[in-house]
Design a protein around this motif. Structure first.
Motif, short mmCIF file in Angstrom:
data_model
loop_
_atom_site.label_atom_id
_atom_site.label_comp_id
_atom_site.label_asym_id
_atom_site.label_seq_id
_atom_site.Cartn_x
_atom_site.Cartn_y
_atom_site.Cartn_z
N CYS A 188 0.85 -1.19 0.00
CA CYS A 188 0.00 0.00 0.00
C CYS A 188 0.89 1.24 0.00
O CYS A 188 1.83 1.36 0.81
N LYS A 193 1.54 -1.11 4.06
CA LYS A 193 1.17 -2.45 4.48
C LYS A 193 1.27 -3.40 3.29
O LYS A 193 0.88 -3.04 2.18
N PHE A 195 0.62 -6.96 1.08
CA PHE A 195 -0.45 -7.91 0.80
C PHE A 195 0.07 -8.94 -0.20
O PHE A 195 0.96 -8.65 -1.01
N TYR A 200 -6.36 -8.17 -2.50
CA TYR A 200 -6.38 -7.70 -1.12
C TYR A 200 -6.02 -6.22 -1.04
O TYR A 200 -6.56 -5.47 -0.21
N HIS A 204 -8.27 -3.31 0.53
CA HIS A 204 -7.72 -2.52 1.65
C HIS A 204 -7.85 -1.02 1.37
O HIS A 204 -8.22 -0.25 2.27
N GLN A 207 -11.61 0.02 1.80
CA GLN A 207 -12.17 -0.06 3.15
C GLN A 207 -11.47 0.86 4.13
O GLN A 207 -12.12 1.49 4.97
N LYS A 208 -10.14 0.94 4.05
CA LYS A 208 -9.38 1.70 5.05
C LYS A 208 -9.15 3.15 4.66
O LYS A 208 -9.15 4.04 5.52
#
Length: 309
Positions: A188, A193, A195, A200, A204, A207-208
Motif C-alpha cells: 500500500c 502495508k 499484501f 487484497y 484494503h 475499506q481503510k
C-alpha cells in the motif's frame, strides 16, 4: 497480535501440527512404493488444500490461489512430499546389504522376457528418475546415498528449491493469464502495508482509505480519445469499447471499428440510403435489415461489411 489476528493464525497453526502428526502420515501411508500418476496426486492435493482453506476460513468465492494459502500455512506441495518419501526409501534400500531381498528386487533385472507392445505402465523406477531430476540430484547419487545424513540434507534442500520454483512458476503463469505484471508482494502506498495479492490491496484501499483513494496501479485507460473510462483488466476495456464505442479490440492498444456503419453518439444508423432507422447495437441493425429491407442472412453477413452510409 490482536484477537482478530489470532483467530486466523491459531487454526492454521493447529491444523499444521495436526496435519504433520496425524493427517499426513495416514494419508501418505505406503507412499514409498507408490507409482502415482498426476491425477492421483491432484486428488491428494485437493484434500490437503481443502483442509488448509477450512483452517484459515478462506471463502472459495475470493478466488485465492493455492500458492498464497500454502505460504500462509508454510505447508508443502503434496507432489513434493510423495517424491521426498520415495527418495528417502531409495536411499534406505541402497544402504542395505546386498543380500537383502528388497535391494535384490529393486536393482535386479529379468534374465529372460519380452516387453509387450504399446507404452509400458508407469513403473516405480520411472517415478524415481523423475524425482531425481526434479530434485536436481546428480547421476552419481549412489555415493551421496551411502551417507544417511548427507542424503537427507540434500533431499530437504531439493524439496525446498522445488517448491519455490513451482510456486514462482504458478505465480508467473497466473500473472500472464490476468495480464498483470508479476509482483510477489503488493504494498500500500499510503500505509506501507504488504499484501499477498492485488485483490487484497484494492479491498484494503477501499475499506481503510475510502473509495476516493482506490488503488490504480493496474488501471487500464480506454484508448478512445476523450473517454475517461478505466478498468483493472483488458476484458473490462474490451466490453466497454464494444458497448459504448461499438468497436472490437484485439488488444487495448489497437481497436478497429466492427462495421463501417456510422455511430451517432450511442446509436448506429442503417446502411440503406433513405432509411432513418438507428439502433444501439449491430444486432439490432441486422434484424432491421432482414425484416424491413428483406435482406437474407448471407447478404447481411457479406454486404454489411462492404456497405457504407
Amino acid at each position: 497480535y490482536g484477537a482478530e489476528a489470532w483467530s486466523v493464525i491459531l487454526p492454521a497453526l493447529l491444523y499444521g501440527a495436526e496435519a504433520w502428526s496425524v493427517i499426513l502420515p495416514a494419508l501418505l501411508y505406503g507412499a514409498e512404493a507408490w507409482s502415482a500418476n498426476a491425477h492421483q496426486i491432484n486428488r491428494l492435493n485437493t484434500f490437503h488444500m481443502a483442509g488448509l482453506r477450512q483452517a484459515l476460513n478462506v471463502n472459495p468465492f475470493n478466488h485465492i490461489p493455492n500458492v498464497y494459502v500454502r505460504e500462509r500455512t508454510q505447508s508443502t506441495r503434496m507432489s513434493t512430499l510423495v517424491s521426498l518419501t520415495r527418495l528417502r526409501w531409495l536411499g534406505h534400500v541402497w544402504r542395505m546389504d546386498d543380500t537383502r531381498l528388497p535391494k535384490k528386487i529393486l536393482f535386479g533385472e529379468l534374465a529372460i522376457g519380452k516387453r509387450p507392445q504399446h507404452k509400458p505402465k508407469l513403473r516405480w523406477r520411472d517415478c524415481i528418475a523423475k524425482d531425481l531430476h526434479s530434485f536436481q540430484i546428480p547421476s552419481d547419487w549412489h555415493n551421496l546415498a551411502s551417507s544417511r545424513m548427507m542424503w537427507h540434507t540434500m533431499l530437504l534442500d531439493g524439496s525446498v528449491s522445488l517448491d519455490i520454483a513451482l510456486d514462482d512458476k504458478a505465480k508467473f503463469l497466473r500473472a500472464c493469464r490476468k495480464g498483470k505484471p508479476f509482483l510477489p508482494c503488493s504494498v500500500c502506498t499510503i500505509c506501507n502495508k504488504s499484501f499477498s495479492s492485488d485483490r487484497y490491496l484494492r479491498s484494503h484501499h477501499t475499506q481503510k482509505h475510502g473509495p476516493n483513494n482506490r488503488v490504480t496501479m493496474y488501471d487500464i485507460k480506454c484508448p478512445q480519445n476523450g473517454c475517461s473510462f478505466s478498468s483493472h483488466s483488458e476484458k473490462g476495456i474490451k466490453i466497454h469499447m464494444t458497448r459504448i464505442h461499438h468497436k472490437q479490440c484485439s488488444n487495448t492498444a489497437t481497436c478497429s471499428v466492427s462495421s463501417p456503419m456510422v455511430a451517432n453518439g450511442m446509436q448506429i444508423s442503417c446502411p440503406v440510403q433513405g432509411c432513418s432507422f438507428t439502433s444501439a447495437s449491430t444486432k439490432g441493425i441486422k434484424i432491421h435489415l432482414r425484416k424491413s429491407h428483406s435482406w437474407s442472412k448471407h447478404d447481411v453477413d457479406t454486404k454489411l461489411t462492404t456497405s457504407t452510409v
